[in-house]
Design a protein around this motif. Sequence first.
Motif, mmCIF file in Angstrom:
data_model
loop_
_atom_site.group_PDB
_atom_site.id
_atom_site.type_symbol
_atom_site.label_atom_id
_atom_site.label_comp_id
_atom_site.label_asym_id
_atom_site.label_seq_id
_atom_site.Cartn_x
_atom_site.Cartn_y
_atom_site.Cartn_z
ATOM 1 N N VAL A 143 0.837 -1.199 0.000
ATOM 2 C CA VAL A 143 0.000 0.000 0.000
ATOM 3 C C VAL A 143 0.870 1.247 0.000
ATOM 4 O O VAL A 143 0.557 2.251 -0.675
ATOM 5 C CB VAL A 143 -0.950 -0.020 1.206
ATOM 6 N N ALA A 144 1.968 1.214 0.728
ATOM 7 C CA ALA A 144 2.850 2.381 0.792
ATOM 8 C C ALA A 144 3.637 2.588 -0.495
ATOM 9 O O ALA A 144 4.213 3.659 -0.690
ATOM 10 C CB ALA A 144 3.823 2.235 1.961
ATOM 11 N N ASP A 145 3.653 1.585 -1.375
ATOM 12 C CA ASP A 145 4.443 1.659 -2.602
ATOM 13 C C ASP A 145 3.672 2.288 -3.764
ATOM 14 O O ASP A 145 4.168 2.315 -4.894
ATOM 15 C CB ASP A 145 4.913 0.253 -2.998
ATOM 16 N N VAL A 146 2.462 2.754 -3.504
ATOM 17 C CA VAL A 146 1.663 3.375 -4.564
ATOM 18 C C VAL A 146 2.393 4.599 -5.105
ATOM 19 O O VAL A 146 2.868 5.447 -4.336
ATOM 20 C CB VAL A 146 0.269 3.770 -4.039
ATOM 21 N N ASP A 147 2.486 4.684 -6.434
ATOM 22 C CA ASP A 147 3.179 5.797 -7.067
ATOM 23 C C ASP A 147 2.447 7.110 -6.796
ATOM 24 O O ASP A 147 1.220 7.204 -6.950
ATOM 25 C CB ASP A 147 3.265 5.553 -8.575
ATOM 26 N N ALA A 148 3.196 8.114 -6.385
ATOM 27 C CA ALA A 148 2.584 9.397 -6.050
ATOM 28 C C ALA A 148 1.926 10.048 -7.261
ATOM 29 O O ALA A 148 0.874 10.683 -7.145
ATOM 30 C CB ALA A 148 3.646 10.330 -5.463
ATOM 31 N N VAL A 149 2.526 9.882 -8.443
ATOM 32 C CA VAL A 149 1.945 10.458 -9.654
ATOM 33 C C VAL A 149 0.609 9.805 -9.971
ATOM 34 O O VAL A 149 -0.371 10.483 -10.318
ATOM 35 C CB VAL A 149 2.927 10.309 -10.833
ATOM 36 N N ALA A 150 0.547 8.478 -9.845
ATOM 37 C CA ALA A 150 -0.714 7.774 -10.101
ATOM 38 C C ALA A 150 -1.782 8.190 -9.098
ATOM 39 O O ALA A 150 -2.953 8.374 -9.461
ATOM 40 C CB ALA A 150 -0.482 6.267 -10.038
ATOM 41 N N ARG A 151 -1.381 8.348 -7.840
ATOM 42 C CA ARG A 151 -2.349 8.764 -6.820
ATOM 43 C C ARG A 151 -2.863 10.179 -7.102
ATOM 44 O O ARG A 151 -4.073 10.439 -7.030
ATOM 45 C CB ARG A 151 -1.698 8.693 -5.441
ATOM 46 N N ASP A 152 -1.984 11.086 -7.465
ATOM 47 C CA ASP A 152 -2.408 12.456 -7.757
ATOM 48 C C ASP A 152 -3.246 12.523 -9.026
ATOM 49 O O ASP A 152 -4.199 13.311 -9.117
ATOM 50 C CB ASP A 152 -1.181 13.360 -7.889
ATOM 51 N N THR A 153 -2.898 11.694 -9.997
ATOM 52 C CA THR A 153 -3.686 11.661 -11.228
ATOM 53 C C THR A 153 -5.102 11.177 -10.962
ATOM 54 O O THR A 153 -6.080 11.727 -11.502
ATOM 55 C CB THR A 153 -3.005 10.752 -12.271
ATOM 56 N N ALA A 154 -5.225 10.157 -10.114
ATOM 57 C CA ALA A 154 -6.555 9.657 -9.767
ATOM 58 C C ALA A 154 -7.369 10.729 -9.062
ATOM 59 O O ALA A 154 -8.578 10.874 -9.303
ATOM 60 C CB ALA A 154 -6.422 8.413 -8.888
ATOM 61 N N ARG A 155 -6.721 11.502 -8.211
ATOM 62 C CA ARG A 155 -7.429 12.585 -7.530
ATOM 63 C C ARG A 155 -7.862 13.667 -8.535
ATOM 64 O O ARG A 155 -8.964 14.194 -8.457
ATOM 65 C CB ARG A 155 -6.533 13.201 -6.464
ATOM 66 N N SER A 156 -6.978 13.991 -9.465
ATOM 67 C CA SER A 156 -7.291 15.051 -10.415
ATOM 68 C C SER A 156 -8.433 14.662 -11.350
ATOM 69 O O SER A 156 -9.161 15.539 -11.837
ATOM 70 C CB SER A 156 -6.049 15.398 -11.243
ATOM 71 N N TYR A 157 -8.599 13.367 -11.592
ATOM 72 C CA TYR A 157 -9.706 12.912 -12.413
ATOM 73 C C TYR A 157 -10.996 12.745 -11.607
ATOM 74 O O TYR A 157 -12.009 12.312 -12.143
ATOM 75 C CB TYR A 157 -9.349 11.587 -13.089
ATOM 76 N N GLY A 158 -10.948 13.067 -10.344
ATOM 77 C CA GLY A 158 -12.145 13.045 -9.525
ATOM 78 C C GLY A 158 -12.560 11.673 -9.033
ATOM 79 O O GLY A 158 -13.729 11.481 -8.670
ATOM 80 N N LEU A 159 -11.643 10.703 -9.010
ATOM 81 C CA LEU A 159 -11.994 9.385 -8.502
ATOM 82 C C LEU A 159 -12.233 9.454 -6.999
ATOM 83 O O LEU A 159 -11.465 10.104 -6.271
ATOM 84 C CB LEU A 159 -10.879 8.380 -8.797
ATOM 85 N N ARG A 160 -13.275 8.783 -6.579
ATOM 86 C CA ARG A 160 -13.573 8.752 -5.154
ATOM 87 C C ARG A 160 -12.582 7.829 -4.436
ATOM 88 O O ARG A 160 -11.838 7.079 -5.069
ATOM 89 C CB ARG A 160 -15.006 8.272 -4.922
ATOM 90 N N ARG A 161 -12.618 7.904 -3.096
ATOM 91 C CA ARG A 161 -11.670 7.112 -2.311
ATOM 92 C C ARG A 161 -11.827 5.624 -2.593
ATOM 93 O O ARG A 161 -10.828 4.896 -2.710
ATOM 94 C CB ARG A 161 -11.870 7.403 -0.821
#
Length: 258
Positions: A143-161
């Motif tokens: 879980v801690a290895d999630v790429d920060a860019v992928a996480r931020d991209t998911a947020r920017s596309y409005g994906l829910r938690r």
Amino acid sequence: MRVPRKALLGLSGLVGFLVVWQLVPALGLVDQQYLPYATDVLARIAEELRDLAFWRRLGFTMTSWAIGLALATVAAVVLGTVVGLVPFLRRATHTMVEFLRPIPSVALIPLAVLMFGIQLKAALVVIVYAAFWQVFVQMIYGVADVDAVARDTARSYGLRRRQRLAYVVLPTALPYLMTGIRLAAAVALILAITSEMVIGNPGIGRMIELSRSAGDAQGLYALVVLTGLLGLLVNIVFRFVERRSLAWHQSVRGAEAP
């Protein structure tokens, strides 16, 4: 030709081991009372496999193994995901995890017997404790290895938690999770048999202890070999499941590439 060659090499190693085993008591290097001939042990294995009582005891062992592994996996996935997603919890629990994880699970058997008596629950306490840490630690790392860019991209596309968890976090953590489950399966089997030897619950471990106390060397070696084959089978099955579930992952595709 790579797979048949690998199988042939494994088979030749096994045959060589059996030949050496047969020669050691034959040459008098070890008394036959303590190390029976390999042929006698193999004959005893064939006899055990024809005995319905052996399969019933094997069923007891595999039942406790499966229940303990399932409970440990579910608890570890849930807690590992929560702890891995929250940096504060990772830092707060690090010392506790490093303190609890090295405690030998066998040392908990007297406590488990004191709490639940000579029952399946006592064995489950030990199995769950041993298997839990294998999955829990791997899940935290995954879980801690999630790429920060992928996480931020998911947020920017409005994906829910929930969507981020399903499409970003879990795919990243899945290779870690499968490795943890495979390791936990082997550890759970070891503790299932060990707890039966110590606690006295019915199962393969109990049969090993009875053979030891009766001085039945052939039966003891036969059961030990069967438990080794059982552990090998469990490892093969979980490796197969791991490769199937991670067929899309680079680690599996790279290993299968010529």
